[in-house]
Design a protein around this motif. Structure first.
Motif, PDB file in Angstrom:
ATOM      1  N   MET A 262      -9.471  -2.888  34.409  1.00 51.31           N
ATOM      2  CA  MET A 262      -8.620  -1.815  33.903  1.00 51.31           C
ATOM      3  C   MET A 262      -7.224  -1.943  34.478  1.00 51.31           C
ATOM      4  O   MET A 262      -7.028  -2.385  35.602  1.00 51.31           O
ATOM      5  N   GLY A 263      -6.245  -1.570  33.634  1.00 52.88           N
ATOM      6  CA  GLY A 263      -4.845  -1.798  33.970  1.00 52.88           C
ATOM      7  C   GLY A 263      -4.198  -0.634  34.687  1.00 52.88           C
ATOM      8  O   GLY A 263      -3.195  -0.095  34.236  1.00 52.88           O
ATOM      9  N   GLY A 264      -4.788  -0.247  35.814  1.00 53.49           N
ATOM     10  CA  GLY A 264      -4.192   0.804  36.647  1.00 53.49           C
ATOM     11  C   GLY A 264      -4.667   2.185  36.232  1.00 53.49           C
ATOM     12  O   GLY A 264      -4.894   2.460  35.054  1.00 53.49           O
TER      13      GLY A 264
ATOM     14  N   LEU B  86     -10.218  -1.005  39.953  1.00 53.87           N
ATOM     15  CA  LEU B  86      -8.948  -0.542  39.385  1.00 53.87           C
ATOM     16  C   LEU B  86      -7.830  -1.536  39.652  1.00 53.87           C
ATOM     17  O   LEU B  86      -6.690  -1.318  39.244  1.00 53.87           O
ATOM     18  N   GLY B  87      -8.169  -2.598  40.374  1.00 56.52           N
ATOM     19  CA  GLY B  87      -7.140  -3.511  40.855  1.00 56.52           C
ATOM     20  C   GLY B  87      -7.135  -3.511  42.370  1.00 56.52           C
ATOM     21  O   GLY B  87      -6.355  -4.206  43.017  1.00 56.52           O
TER      22      GLY B  87
ATOM     23  N   GLN C 185      -2.541  -3.878  48.619  1.00 52.04           N
ATOM     24  CA  GLN C 185      -2.569  -2.428  48.426  1.00 52.04           C
ATOM     25  C   GLN C 185      -1.515  -1.721  49.264  1.00 52.04           C
ATOM     26  O   GLN C 185      -0.897  -0.756  48.814  1.00 52.04           O
TER      27      GLN C 185
END
Lengths: 214, 699
Positions: free
Chosen positions: B214-216, B432-433, B595
């Motif tokens: 997923m892109g954020g 989520l990244g 992060q």
């Protein structure tokens, strides 16, 4: 109904279709546009009779993507981005802003990086396109891809293909960029996760530079 | 887990190859045969009754499959959903949307907090626009402040920020009979599944939600939302798969934001610098939704009975807030750090010493010293703020934050060991990244004592065992203890089969580097693959849940910013940021640094650029695009030093949110140190800096 934020209502004459109608000659007009902006040879695809109304609303485009020839009948208003993603299912190129503001849809067209959301599919007629899917050769990752993995130059990964295409193009033209040149070369790309420092590290590594503590 | 080959090291991501070669399939990348494109028609008016909708022209347009009226009678913000449609292409869907005729009867509207708080303001809620709460005795606290050696006050404001995920909210839905498959860009696949099952009144097992990539999200993608339900409804009505992706414009208007805050604060201390009292009157808006609150007095110790607070949530005609990266904390941090620095200056104390004196968290005491050394505090902190000669003035600032980030106890996982030596770990979490897929991979390999190449982590779909939504930085604390436990049990079962073959007791057996051996007699050993062959064609499978003792909560962090301010143009240029963060045991130091960098960058971006700007005349957002809602880009990047402060004995703790909290406070205090003036309002644009300089009789 007013503007839904996607584009102006047709009445304003600013939709992609309206714009082409305004050119008066549909495909011919857009080919002229392509010649003017991109210095391309049109492939001479025959305009097809319109399915709706009097204007030329669809055309056949042929282009080479990652060395493979593709031909498709498209609406004249279809963007290159949607041609790649929705028609050819090359979904590595991402659709984020659709207004040329973020770089996620960056592809290389005839040796130059372009925002594929800002071009019509018919403008890419006869073009050679490189997308993220063509970066690896014979199952072997491109150095840009290897260094992105090594340096963790992404988080969610949604901006990654666009950044990689921009960086590949930069390094093709300037194999040893400085950090400033890297920042300039990537200035047309946005990342929301904040992967920039690691993207720079990957780029500097490829440029033979040092990490410099970032 | 004693000998950790992978955990605690720089490990490139498991899903790196898919992310760099374009094969990672996000919700928006799903292309299904015969698929239609969904689109939501939204209100162009900030507040209105819907008197009549005529969509006959839209429905008749060739290529339009269906139009779905969402039966709204009132809209309360620009961007609120009114109806939806599905068509053969996005362009046709857009044409159809333009043909929908809606007759509105406009109502008075209000898009600023101050206007909404007035007696005669248009009411957006039957209970009025303002809901407040309070704490402490105002008169008593004011008396303490009056009697204190030093006191300061100021009014600080933070603006509305939007999540601006690069992948907009999206859902691709497909029905087969009464079974639904939905590819949702979500921070919680299992939560999204429950939402959809509940909406359609079908059993949860009839729904599969898939989110491999997923892109954020940043807090905006928990509920499946109107957009998810609408996609599934359109698919049900048409009998065809439907892909619904919000446009960038819709994303800005309707799917969440961080509320604003306006904080009038007073802070006092005694002669020695010990804080004696804290006074706050504040308000903020989350659009039509409530809760613009924030934790205060943020992290510093104020004596009992010496805190007075009055806060008001104000409703305006704007899109509702949703949780956003460390909800409330960045707002609290920005204002608190300004007022702390002001008081330190008044008391004649060094900003760091003053914080250490008043900060009850001992972890942060050494972090202040560590970060100070890395930024070069002693040399770079201007004794007299604004004292640099010439227009380019430099300074440094400091700030700190806290977060919980514990684990939820209801996650489950399955570890399967196959006879050929391969291992699959399955858990229905989502990445989520943040890199959780890689963490699952690392922890499995380390617990089993085998190379990562033998392990495949499976996440991102609801057919896998339950894991909670990824919010509150709880994912790692919810997931890794489960993997640790289940992989440990699977190994014990395998060792029980190996022990008789080697003629030793299973309790003496360990596995390291893919070799099982007896600690009592190292000569008695067996390769991992040979051990798995003892399974005789059967797969060893263990499912279990969370256990205590491998995670905890509560983290400390502080950040330092060195900045250069051009007092002639007002331009602010961050030069260097040092981010020191504790998050217990760092599972992957490489992705953790990513992060930390990301938290800092989002903090700087909010502090300097981002601002959801509403037009008081039309009630609409004037900058719903990346052209005018600016995000920090490559050109603005300072040098960032991400410093992990490891505390492995505490177990794993989340990092995503704490990384983002302290940045704006460190930037604004650095700007003061450079210029000698306080910028009290975000975003800190050149205009805001020049205004502050002018007000203070500066440059």
């Amino acid at each position: 109904m007013s503007d839904n934020g996607r584009k102006s209502p047709p009445a304003a004459g600013l939709s992609r279709r309206g714009f082409l109608k305004g050119m008066g000659t549909g495909l011919v007009g857009s080919t002229a546009l392509a010649d003017g902006l991109l210095g391309q040879q049109a492939s001479g695809a025959a305009p097809k009779a319109a399915s709706r109304g009097q204007d030329i609303e669809s055309a056949v485009v042929s282009l080479t993507v990652n060395g493979k020839k593709y031909t498709a009948e498209v609406e004249t208003r279809l963007t290159l981005l949607d041609l790649l993603r929705e028609k050819f299912q090359l979904t590595g190129t991402k659709s984020v802003c659709r207004m040329g503001e973020c770089g996620a849809c960056t592809v290389i067209m005839n040796g130059r990086t372009v925002y594929s959301c800002m071009l019509l599919a018919i403008e890419a007629d006869g073009a050679k396109i490189e997308t993220i899917e063509g970066l690896a050769k014979d199952g072997k990752l491109h150095p840009v891809q290897e260094k992105f993995i090594e340096h963790d130059a992404y988080q969610c990964g949604f901006c990654t293909p666009g950044f990689e295409m921009s960086l590949k193009d930069l390094l093709d033209k300037n194999p040893n960029p400085s950090l400033d040149e890297i920042k300039h070369g990537l200035a047309g790309n946005l990342c929301r996760c904040g992967a920039y420092p690691h993207i720079f590290n990957a780029a500097l590594d490829l440029a033979g530079g040092k990490k410099g503590g970032r | 887990m004693d000998k950790m080959k992978y955990v605690g090291h720089d490990i490139p991501r498991t899903d790196g190859p898919e992310k760099v070669n374009g094969s990672a399939r996000y919700s928006q990348d799903i292309v299904l045969p015969g698929m239609l494109y969904g689109l939501i028609v939204r209100s162009p008016r900030p507040h209105a009754y819907i008197e009549h909708i005529d969509f006959t022209k839209a429905a008749k347009l060739p290529g339009v499959a269906t139009v779905l009226n969402l039966n709204k009678y009132t809209v309360r913000y620009v961007g609120e959903e009114i109806l939806a449609l599905a068509a053969e292409s996005m362009d046709i869907a857009e044409d159809a949307a333009a043909l929908v005729e809606i007759k509105f009867r406009d109502l008075p509207f209000v898009v600023s907090e101050e206007a909404a708080m007035k007696e005669d303001a248009p009411r957006l809620d039957q209970n009025g626009n303002v809901s407040g709460w309070g704490d402490g005795n105002k008169a008593e606290v004011e008396k303490i402040i009056e009697e204190s050696a030093f006191a300061v006050e100021n009014t600080l404001s933070t603006q509305v920020q939007t999540h601006a995920c690069l992948e907009t909210h999206s859902c691709t839905a497909k029905w087969e009979g009464d079974k639904l498959t939905a590819w949702v860009s979500t921070q919680g696949v299992h939560g999204a599944r429950s939402d959809l099952a509940q909406y359609f009144e079908i059993p949860v097992e009839n729904v599969e939600v898939i989110c491999e990539y997923m892109g954020g999200g940043f807090g905006s993608k928990f509920p499946v939302g109107v957009e998810g339900v609408v996609a599934a409804r359109l698919a049900k009505i048409t009998g065809k798969p439907v892909k619904l992706m919000l446009s960038r414009h819709e994303e800005f208007l309707a799917v969440g934001n961080r509320p604003s805050s306006h904080q009038h604060l007073k802070l006092a201390c005694d002669k020695t610098g010990k804080i004696t009292a804290f006074w706050q009157e504040s308000y903020g808006t989350g659009g039509i939704s409530e809760d613009a609150s924030f934790p205060s007095p943020y992290i510093y110790k104020v004596p009992d009975g010496a805190v007075y607070k009055k806060h008001e949530d104000v409703r305006i005609n704007a899109g509702p807030a949703r949780a956003m990266r460390a909800p409330g904390h960045p707002q609290a941090n920005f204002a608190m750090e300004v007022i702390m620095d002001m008081l330190a200056e008044k008391a004649g104390m060094d900003a760091i010493e003053f914080r250490i004196l008043n900060d009850p968290n001992e972890s942060r005491h050494h972090q202040y010293r560590l970060g100070a050394e890395k930024i070069g505090w002693t040399a770079k902190r201007r004794k007299t703020p604004g004292s640099d000669k010439g227009p380019l003035k430099r300074g440094v600032g400091v700030s700190s934050g806290t977060w919980g980030g514990g684990g939820e106890k209801d996650a489950k996982a399955i570890v399967e060991i196959f006879p050929d030596g391969r291992v699959v770990t399955s858990i229905g979490t989502q990445d989520l990244g943040t890199g959780i897929r890689t963490c699952v991979h690392q922890v499995t390999a380390d617990v089993l004592g085998i190379p990562m190449s033998l392990v495949t982590p499976k996440i991102g779909r609801t057919s896998l065992p339950f894991a909670p939504g990824s919010g509150g930085s709880i994912t790692i604390g919810s997931v890794t203890p489960v993997i640790n436990n289940v992989a440990g049990k699977a190994l014990a079962e395998l060792l029980a089969k190996v022990a008789p073959a080697l003629g030793v007791s299973a309790g003496d057996l360990v596995c390291e580097d893919g070799v099982i051996f007896s600690t009592a007699d190292r000569a008695k050993s067996m390769k991992w693959k040979d051990a798995c062959a003892l399974l005789q064609g059967r797969t060893l499978s263990v499912q279990d849940g969370w256990v205590e003792g491998f995670s905890s909560s509560g983290v400390a962090g502080c950040q330092f910013v060195e900045v250069e301010v051009d007092v002639e143009t007002g331009r602010v240029k961050p030069i260097k940021v040092v981010a020191v963060q504790d998050f217990g045991l760092p599972v992957n130091t490489l992705t953790s640094r990513s992060q930390l960098n990301g938290g800092v960058i989002m903090g700087l971006s909010w502090a300097m650029l981002e601002d959801r700007s509403l037009d008081p005349n039309t009630g609409t957002m004037v900058n719903p695009n990346f052209e005018n809602y600016k995000l920090l880009g490559p050109m603005e990047m300072p040098e960032i030093e991400a410093v992990i402060d490891p505390m492995p004995e505490r177990g794993v703790i989340g990092l995503g949110e704490p990384a983002h909290i302290p940045t704006s406070g460190a930037l604004v205090t650095a700007i003061h140190n450079a210029t000698g003036v306080w910028v009290t309002k975000m975003p800190i644009t050149p205009a805001a800096v020049l205004e502050a300089l002018k007000k203070n009789g500066g440059a």
